[in-house]
Design a protein around this motif. Structure first.
Motif, PDB file in Angstrom:
ATOM      1  N   SER A 273       1.152  -1.351  -0.451  1.00 48.31           N
ATOM      2  CA  SER A 273      -0.119   0.077  -0.140  1.00 48.31           C
ATOM      3  C   SER A 273       1.139   1.304   0.006  1.00 48.31           C
ATOM      4  O   SER A 273       0.520   2.594  -0.140  1.00 48.31           O
ATOM      5  N   HIS A 274       2.298   1.167  -0.158  1.00 48.32           N
ATOM      6  CA  HIS A 274       3.163   2.206   0.644  1.00 48.32           C
ATOM      7  C   HIS A 274       2.954   3.223   1.741  1.00 48.32           C
ATOM      8  O   HIS A 274       2.829   4.341   0.710  1.00 48.32           O
ATOM      9  N   ILE A 275       2.096   2.789   2.623  1.00 51.41           N
ATOM     10  CA  ILE A 275       1.765   3.503   3.171  1.00 51.41           C
ATOM     11  C   ILE A 275       2.208   2.996   4.710  1.00 51.41           C
ATOM     12  O   ILE A 275       2.981   2.138   5.492  1.00 51.41           O
ATOM     13  N   VAL A 276       2.649   4.440   5.660  1.00 51.81           N
ATOM     14  CA  VAL A 276       4.198   3.815   6.576  1.00 51.81           C
ATOM     15  C   VAL A 276       3.048   2.581   7.458  1.00 51.81           C
ATOM     16  O   VAL A 276       1.802   2.781   7.703  1.00 51.81           O
ATOM     17  N   GLU A 277       4.034   2.117   8.561  1.00 58.75           N
ATOM     18  CA  GLU A 277       3.949   1.522   8.906  1.00 58.75           C
ATOM     19  C   GLU A 277       3.588   1.965  11.126  1.00 58.75           C
ATOM     20  O   GLU A 277       5.089   2.788  11.388  1.00 58.75           O
ATOM     21  N   ILE A 278       3.222   2.103  12.028  1.00 55.89           N
ATOM     22  CA  ILE A 278       3.225   2.443  12.696  1.00 55.89           C
ATOM     23  C   ILE A 278       3.337   0.763  13.447  1.00 55.89           C
ATOM     24  O   ILE A 278       2.960  -0.246  13.392  1.00 55.89           O
ATOM     25  N   LEU A 279       4.229   0.849  14.429  1.00 54.65           N
ATOM     26  CA  LEU A 279       4.348   0.070  15.344  1.00 54.65           C
ATOM     27  C   LEU A 279       4.411   0.249  16.702  1.00 54.65           C
ATOM     28  O   LEU A 279       4.120  -0.219  18.091  1.00 54.65           O
ATOM     29  N   ASP A 280       4.138   2.079  17.373  1.00 52.15           N
ATOM     30  CA  ASP A 280       3.321   1.805  18.444  1.00 52.15           C
ATOM     31  C   ASP A 280       2.594   3.149  19.272  1.00 52.15           C
ATOM     32  O   ASP A 280       3.355   4.154  18.152  1.00 52.15           O
ATOM     33  N   ALA A 281       2.376   3.034  19.905  1.00 57.23           N
ATOM     34  CA  ALA A 281       1.357   4.190  20.327  1.00 57.23           C
ATOM     35  C   ALA A 281       1.444   4.826  21.893  1.00 57.23           C
ATOM     36  O   ALA A 281       0.687   3.367  22.266  1.00 57.23           O
ATOM     37  N   PHE A 282       1.232   5.300  22.803  1.00 54.97           N
ATOM     38  CA  PHE A 282       1.352   5.696  23.731  1.00 54.97           C
ATOM     39  C   PHE A 282       1.936   6.967  24.894  1.00 54.97           C
ATOM     40  O   PHE A 282       2.416   8.003  24.150  1.00 54.97           O
ATOM     41  N   PRO A 283       0.718   7.401  25.587  1.00 55.28           N
ATOM     42  CA  PRO A 283       1.171   8.772  26.471  1.00 55.28           C
ATOM     43  C   PRO A 283       2.902   8.683  26.900  1.00 55.28           C
ATOM     44  O   PRO A 283       2.297   7.897  27.725  1.00 55.28           O
ATOM     45  N   PHE A 284       3.392   9.957  27.739  1.00 52.95           N
ATOM     46  CA  PHE A 284       4.733   9.936  28.135  1.00 52.95           C
ATOM     47  C   PHE A 284       4.552  11.447  28.559  1.00 52.95           C
ATOM     48  O   PHE A 284       4.495  12.071  27.465  1.00 52.95           O
TER      49      PHE A 284
ATOM     50  N   ILE B  82       3.990   8.479  18.938  1.00 61.60           N
ATOM     51  CA  ILE B  82       3.526   7.578  18.786  1.00 61.60           C
ATOM     52  C   ILE B  82       4.928   7.209  17.546  1.00 61.60           C
ATOM     53  O   ILE B  82       5.699   7.993  17.206  1.00 61.60           O
ATOM     54  N   VAL B  83       5.288   5.971  17.371  1.00 60.53           N
ATOM     55  CA  VAL B  83       6.227   5.183  16.967  1.00 60.53           C
ATOM     56  C   VAL B  83       6.228   4.413  15.582  1.00 60.53           C
ATOM     57  O   VAL B  83       5.348   3.385  15.064  1.00 60.53           O
ATOM     58  N   PHE B  84       6.935   5.018  14.700  1.00 63.82           N
ATOM     59  CA  PHE B  84       6.567   4.248  12.975  1.00 63.82           C
ATOM     60  C   PHE B  84       8.211   3.296  12.603  1.00 63.82           C
ATOM     61  O   PHE B  84       9.522   3.586  13.117  1.00 63.82           O
ATOM     62  N   GLU B  85       8.588   3.065  11.414  1.00 65.19           N
ATOM     63  CA  GLU B  85       9.188   2.274  10.813  1.00 65.19           C
ATOM     64  C   GLU B  85      10.213   3.825  10.426  1.00 65.19           C
ATOM     65  O   GLU B  85       9.917   4.759  10.372  1.00 65.19           O
ATOM     66  N   LYS B  86      11.255   3.789  10.405  1.00 62.47           N
ATOM     67  CA  LYS B  86      11.988   4.799  10.518  1.00 62.47           C
ATOM     68  C   LYS B  86      12.485   4.178   9.137  1.00 62.47           C
ATOM     69  O   LYS B  86      12.277   3.554   8.515  1.00 62.47           O
TER      70      LYS B  86
END
Length: 358
Positions: free
Chosen positions: A103-114, A120-124
């Motif tokens: 799909s050529h869409i960025v991959e999301i890996l994690d998300a959380f409050p801090f 939000i953590v994405f693939e680099k």
């Protein structure tokens, strides 16, 4: 024939993008960070990558799997946090539906409050297409590179539109190369991407067909005429943005470098002819603002900015901007005023400009 040598050291590409990560502009509501900070007991900060109105993006290393990732840390602004949470849910859905990973869409890996921020953590990924244009002193890409980019972006839009989603903010800054490897052509002083693989990012404003549609979408320079005229927008507004992007990738310059709606409409007319009467009448209150009783744009009578006037009057024709006939036909087919006349992503993928090489 030009020869290019490989560059595999990212910091040789753009020193400014890798400034001392301990430097912080101390903008209000930003997360205050330093190299070596550990977030959530798992992500160690390596360096600064970039920022926007939403917050900052940092490169981090995952202490669990040792992989390098990108972390977006949102400002302590409720509007931005809500938008970030929407982006997370949208990307989770899109990633789960992307079974073939094409799909050529960025991959999301994690998300959380801090610490009162949302992360939000994405693939680099690599740099944006805008970043490479900027590094090349605003010179564009080759036609073959643009073909590769076009196919991938259209495949991504086809995937999104299939699931009734409009991106709403397509622009070169939101199209990232998958990696940071480049070739340097010393004769022309140009950097070329070692790979033309790209992915789309920034889904904070993505809107489903049945969701509330904001009056204004898209960054100014890539905004479709129906959005400016407030005549009602749909998924085809993404196609208009794509047309503007592709011309910019070709010339290295924005097609519509304007900050005023009125001049923006005037330049559209200069490049592509008069607006359809039906579209003008559908614009409601904007009709009386910009058009006369004969449904003609009041240009230049209402122009109050001499810079905008000169930009419109001195603008090159579309034929001058794009000598390549197949490419010109491709983008003008996409840049139709009437949204209903624009091709869908799947139709555009069958255009002669792209089909020639298949």
């Amino acid at each position: 024939m030009y020869t290019c040598r490989e560059l595999y050291i990212p910091h040789e590409f753009d020193q400014s993008a890798y400034r001392d990560a301990s430097v912080d502009d101390s903008f209000e509501d930003h997360y205050q960070w330093e190299v070596g900070f550990i977030i959530k007991g798992k992500y160690i900060i390596n360096r600064y990558l970039g920022e926007g109105s939403f917050g900052r993006v940092l490169e981090v290393r995952d202490l669990c799997d040792k992989k390098i990732k990108a972390m977006k840390i949102i400002k302590q602004v409720p509007e931005y946090v809500n938008e970030a949470k929407t982006e997370v849910e949208t990307l989770k859905m899109l990633n789960s539906l992307d079974i073939d990973h094409n799909s050529h869409i960025v991959e999301i890996l994690d998300a959380f409050p801090f610490e009162n921020h949302y992360c939000i953590v994405f693939e680099k990924l690599g740099r944006s297409l805008f970043s490479l244009i900027e590094r090349n002193s605003f010179r564009g890409f080759t036609v073959n590179e643009i073909k590769d980019f076009s196919r991938q972006i259209l495949e991504s839009l086809n995937f999104m539109h299939k699931h009734q989603l409009t991106h709403t903010d397509l622009k070169p800054e939101n199209i990232l190369l998958v990696n940071d490897q480049y070739k340097y052509c010393p004769q022309r002083k140009l950097y070329r991407p070692a790979s033309t693989d790209v992915k789309i990012i920034d889904f904070g404003g993505a809107t489903f067909v049945n969701d509330h549609h904001s009056t204004t979408i898209s960054t100014r320079h890539y905004r479709a005429p129906e959005v400016i005229l407030q005549s009602g927008w749909s998924m085809s507004s993404d196609m208009w943005s794509l047309g503007c992007i592709l011309i910019e990738l070709y010339t290295g310059k924005m097609l519509f470098p304007l900050l005023d709606d009125y001049a923006h409409l005037a330049l559209m007319e200069k490049l592509f002819g008069r607006f359809p009467t039906k579209m003008i009448k559908a614009s409601g209150k904007k009709l009386k603002v910009y058009f006369n009783k004969r449904n003609q744009l009041n240009w230049p009578e209402l122009c109050g900015n001499s810079s905008d006037f000169e930009t419109v009057e001195n603008a090159a024709s579309i034929e001058e901007l794009i000598p390549d006939i197949d490419f010109r036909n491709f983008v003008t087919d996409i840049l139709r005023f009437n949204p209903e006349w624009r091709p869908t992503p799947s139709e555009a993928l069958m255009h002669r400009f792209l089909a020639n090489d298949l």
